[in-house]
Design an enzyme around this catalytic site. Sequence first.
Site, PDB file in Angstrom:
ATOM      1  CB  CYS A 281      -0.930   0.018   1.209  1.00  0.00           C
ATOM      2  SG  CYS A 281      -2.359  -1.032   0.979  1.00  0.00           S
ATOM      3  CE  LYS A 284      -2.085  -0.186  -4.308  1.00  0.00           C
ATOM      4  NZ  LYS A 284      -2.859  -1.436  -4.272  1.00  0.00           N
TER       5      LYS A 284
END
Length: 478
Positions: A281, A284
């Site tokens: 996460c 990104k």
Amino acid sequence: MSSKKVTNICCLGAGYVGGPTMAVIAQKCPHIKVNVIDLNKERIALWNESDLGKLPIYEPGLDDVVSEARGRNLFFSTDIERHILEADMIFISVNTPTKTYGVGRGMASDLKYVELCARQIASIATSDKIIVEKSTLPVRTAEAIKTILDATGKEGVRFQVLSNPEFLAEGTAIEDLHFPDRVLIGGEEDQDGQNAIQALVEIYANWVSRERIVTTRVWSSELSKLTANAFLAQRVSSINAISALCEKTGADVKEVAYAIGQDSRIGSKFLKASVGFGGSCFQKDILNLVYLCRHFNLPEVADYWQQVVKINDYQKERFAKNIISTLFNTISDKKIAFLGWAFKKDTNDTRESAAIYVADELLQDGGIIHVYDPKVSADQIHSDLEYLQRNRIEKSNDKLAFTIEDIKKRVFVHDSPYNALTNAHAIAILTEWDEFKTYDWINIYNKMIKPAFVFDGRDMVSKKEMEKIGFKVYSIGK
Ligand code: UDX
Ligand code: ADP
């Protein structure tokens, strides 16, 4: 769309998010039938394994939840058509990796799996559905999903799209799902949107108090997810930046983190200096944020957030380069033992793990790597390295520096830490698995080539104690 009670849920994607989230919803809502669907047959077979030790993801406490709900109202299957038809509410929990091709390469999220889900739902559904986006997605994805559904769905079938970002952290997913700081639900402002929000609120209200269920408009919810991860990652990059300065000045980053964390305005969490953050996460989501800012012509804002990722890359590179320079500027054919490969403890997930980047740097310099991680398989480690090589080639049009066969000849994976450590020139600690703290370091020292070096990327061993044994120790930020 009326505020009909939800009795049947379908979730597309049985991964790190979909699997645990649906298992907990099924556990807490025995009156709702929950079907988790995946295209990957092997993954579904593992979710259905009677031996709970074989579940496809490792997450403390997950086996208990699955064993309570599976077969009662929790089912794993590949039958997309049937379960979409039956469902009142459909969660989309598929992977959204950073694009590796075309426009937005290396920055934007690849939405092809999400788009495929929307198209599948539209082509199958014969009754009204509430669609819940659960994957980490860029802002305005809900709108894109709705456009596809409305344009390709069957006559008379209506869709509401909600954003319900996942805030669980891997390794503590079950605890985070049972006791969330908040649940966030974004929906349209009209009556149909509010009814859909209410339907999802009712589900969470089975175990989460209403004050903790926050409802917003769709875009606020989508942007909150990116922002929360950007803020958390920023804290880690901030303390990692200070760790470099500590090493030059004689300050100790742990003391600095403790001292600043005592200020209630700052708080003590996410201030652990490390070899760099990983996971599916943080990077990104920040890159998504950066892409969004550039798209809206906000270059200063984009640069500000991009720096969080740059510091993280710097931290991983700094750690690897320090190993090479400390080992007398050459690690050619030297054995470097890695303790840990996962991006954090208590998970078998390796996405964006710092270990992959550190290993890659060492391989470029001719090192031989021996890895021990309690939960990560040899195949995963080899394929992580191959994937990194392929990405690099796509970026630079270079030829493949290492084939998978080369990688297997230079990266060995062990079931026992002691096999990995015997005759090593150096140990690099990359993941903070608790068991590393319990090792017999005197025994390990005796088995290593001297001088025996330890590079502690996770503050796992006492520098003082280890130096007493005879190790040469490098600890981040000390
Ligand atoms: C994160 C968010 O915490 C979660 O809310 C969101 O839903 C998904 O992304 P996750 O990636 O699973 O969760 O793990 P997290 O605990 O946030 O750790 C991310 C990375 O930062 C790990 O590599 C971890 O080791 C590192 N980290 C974390 C540090 O280096 N120092 C810290 O102080 C905290
Ligand atoms: P996350 O961490 O976001 O949960 P994972 O990669 O662990 O990501 O899981 C995503 C899952 O979604 C994968 O198992 C993948 O096979 C599955 N998937 C992708 N596209 C679809 C689809 N159209 N329908 C069902 N499952 C899908």
